[in-house]
Design an enzyme around this catalytic site. Structure first.
Site, mmCIF file in Angstrom:
data_model
loop_
_atom_site.group_PDB
_atom_site.id
_atom_site.type_symbol
_atom_site.label_atom_id
_atom_site.label_comp_id
_atom_site.label_asym_id
_atom_site.label_seq_id
_atom_site.Cartn_x
_atom_site.Cartn_y
_atom_site.Cartn_z
ATOM 1 C CE LYS A 97 -13.531 -2.361 8.991
ATOM 2 N NZ LYS A 97 -12.286 -2.192 9.286
ATOM 3 C CG ASN A 98 -12.719 -1.089 12.784
ATOM 4 O OD1 ASN A 98 -12.340 -2.156 11.926
ATOM 5 N ND2 ASN A 98 -12.646 -0.114 12.490
ATOM 6 N NE ARG A 146 -2.680 -0.975 8.363
ATOM 7 C CZ ARG A 146 -1.279 -0.966 8.314
ATOM 8 N NH1 ARG A 146 -0.606 -1.200 7.425
ATOM 9 N NH2 ARG A 146 -0.492 -0.685 9.614
ATOM 10 C CB CYS A 184 -2.976 0.665 3.511
ATOM 11 S SG CYS A 184 -3.851 1.686 4.804
ATOM 12 N NE ARG A 196 -4.007 2.197 8.850
ATOM 13 C CZ ARG A 196 -5.204 1.321 8.797
ATOM 14 N NH1 ARG A 196 -5.617 1.166 7.395
ATOM 15 N NH2 ARG A 196 -5.751 1.251 9.871
ATOM 16 C CG ASP A 228 -12.769 4.749 10.562
ATOM 17 O OD1 ASP A 228 -11.546 4.855 9.923
ATOM 18 O OD2 ASP A 228 -12.649 3.790 11.413
ATOM 19 C CB ILE A 238 -6.370 10.054 12.119
ATOM 20 C CG1 ILE A 238 -7.196 10.644 13.132
ATOM 21 C CG2 ILE A 238 -5.753 8.545 12.701
ATOM 22 C CD1 ILE A 238 -6.782 10.884 14.724
ATOM 23 N NE ARG A 269 -10.553 -4.231 4.051
ATOM 24 C CZ ARG A 269 -10.144 -3.083 4.488
ATOM 25 N NH1 ARG A 269 -9.678 -2.244 3.668
ATOM 26 N NH2 ARG A 269 -9.775 -2.868 5.888
#
Ligand code: EPU
Length: 418
Positions: A22-23, A92, A116, A121, A304, A326, A396
């Protein structure tokens, strides 16, 4: 709205395949805006965030054609229009159109993403860098408006490592006048992959994969065909699932080279992790040892994967300290894991997890993407039934997770939440 009903207690055994990242796919889709013609991505995951990004691109006048497992984007007739709040608020990463829009149309208007669940962020670093490149930035009515008649190369040093910030500036700099140097650039594999794709499009880039990326602007880029790399976080989630359930799972398409920090922790926790025949085999045949985790930018332990690892530590044999450096609010899964009987105390950025013998199934609420994944993992090992609601968060970022896990022994049903 759907929810998952998980009957815990099954070992996971078999072969599971990782989908596209995804990223990585999101910035690669944004790069389509820099050129015209047929820009093709393959191995695209079937995810809500990907369809949202397609909507953003269509809204901007791109022709977006779905193919079997991928997409063809033609941005020949793309135009400068606002990336509206309705789309940005659900994802985002829509902010990734900022860089290519200013590069191509000399102006960008994107709804400012709000905070979020996992933290505030901000995007101040993206904007600071664009200003250094000669852009004028204005915030008006919830929108960030960036104008630059002529983006100029500049030396940019990020004071915090930012993944999408680095990507946005790479996407802006490829068409700028002169040389842009990005220092303290993010090293995440998704950033590196964007660098390779831009190079294939004809961009002049040095230092890909390092923390100093140099980009000399070029007039034109060409459309490419590019295969999206496998998703290291989906792969990592399956690795933890295998280890936690005392399973024996071959994870195919697993980008093991991007998962060293996780692999080290899993081994320290007693799991066996071996590369094998196009994949990685994870076997969890020993009691789970407690390990401490501290999240940092790549190549250190990824934020993550923090929630998933916490689910595993909640059934370890000792005490584990998990530190999130983070995002300031990425412990929302703790309250849900506690409802299953986990013994976790949070103090600021640290969570102390005292392993318990077993978790018990409970109704749970997903709060964000990776938190949802950790609840699914906890449900797999809990006694009895776990119900995870609000799984739109999970959808998502995970492509058919219940189907993939059921094929290797899990018992998960997706039902409508009344
Ligand atoms: N930050 C600032 N100012 C900025 C940008 C970032 O202060 O202008 C701060 C953030 O608040 C955070 C830190 O810098 O504290 C790092 O944020 P970063 O910008 O790297 O995060 P991101 O680019 O918004 C990407 C991933 C996230 C992943 C983070 C960290 C995408 C689309 N998203 O977000 O993925 O957690 O990097 O690795 O690539 C997820 O997939 O679940 C996810 C949240």
């Amino acid at each position: 709205m759907d929810k998952l009903i998980i009957e815990g207690g099954n070992r996971l055994v078999g072969t599971i395949e990782v989908s596209g990242s995804k990223n990585s796919a999101l910035p690669l889709m944004a790069a389509a805006l820099l050129t015209g013609g047929k820009y093709t991505l393959t191995n695209l995951p079937k995810l809500k965030d990907i369809s949202t990004f397609k909507k953003v691109l269509s809204h901007m006048g791109c022709v977006v054609e779905n193919t079997d497992g991928g997409v063809i984007i033609d941005a020949s007739n793309a135009r400068m229009v606002e990336a509206p709040y309705d789309l940005v608020k659900t994802m985002r990463a829509s902010v990734l159109v900022l860089g290519p829009m200013v590069a191509r149309f000399k102006e960008a208007r994107v709804s400012l993403p709000g905070g979020c669940a996992i933290g505030a962020r901000p995007i101040n670093l993206h904007l600071m860098a664009l200003e250094k490149m000669g852009a004028e930035v204005e915030i008006q009515g919830g929108y960030v408006i960036v104008k630059a008649k002529n983006l100029k190369g500049a030396k940019i040093c990020f004071d915090t490592i930012t993944v999408t910030g680095t990507e946005n500036i790479m996407l802006a700099a490829v068409h700028a006048d002169g040389e842009t140097i990005i220092e303290n650039a993010a090293l995440e594999p998704e950033v590196t992959e964007l660098g390779y794709a831009l190079k294939k499009m004809g961009a002049d880039i040095d230092g890909i994969g390092t923390d100093k990326i140099t980009i000399r602007g070029v007039k034109e880029l060409r459309p490419i065909e590019y295969k999206v790399m496998p998703d290291r976080i989906e792969a990592g989630t399956f690795m933890v699932a295998a280890a936690m359930t005392t399973g024996n799972v071959l994870i195919k398409n697993c980008p093991a080279e991007h998962l060293d920090a996780l692999t080290d922790k899993l081994k320290a926790a007693g799991a066996s992790v071996k590369t094998e025949n196009g994949g990685v085999r994870v076997v969890g045949d020993k009691p789970i040892q407690s390990v401490d985790i501290k999240t940092y930018p790549y190549p250190a332990f990824p934020t993550d994967m923090q929630a998933q690892m916490m689910a595993m530590m909640s059934i370890s044999s000792g005490l584990s300290v998990i530190t999130e450096t983070i995002f300031e609010n990425r412990f929302m899964h703790v309250a849900e894991l506690q409802r299953m009987g986990a013994n976790i105390t949070v103090d600021g950025r640290n969570a102390v997890v005292k392993g318990v013998r077993s978790l018990s199934g409970a109704p749970l609420m997903a709060t964000d993407l990776r938190a949802s994944a950790s609840l699914v993992l906890a449900g797999l090992v809990a006694n009895g039934i776990t119900e995870v609601s609000r799984i739109y968060h999970l959808d998502r970022g995970y492509d058919a997770i219940e189907k993939k896990l059921n094929a290797i022994g899990a018992n998960i049903k997706r039902v409508k939440d009344e």
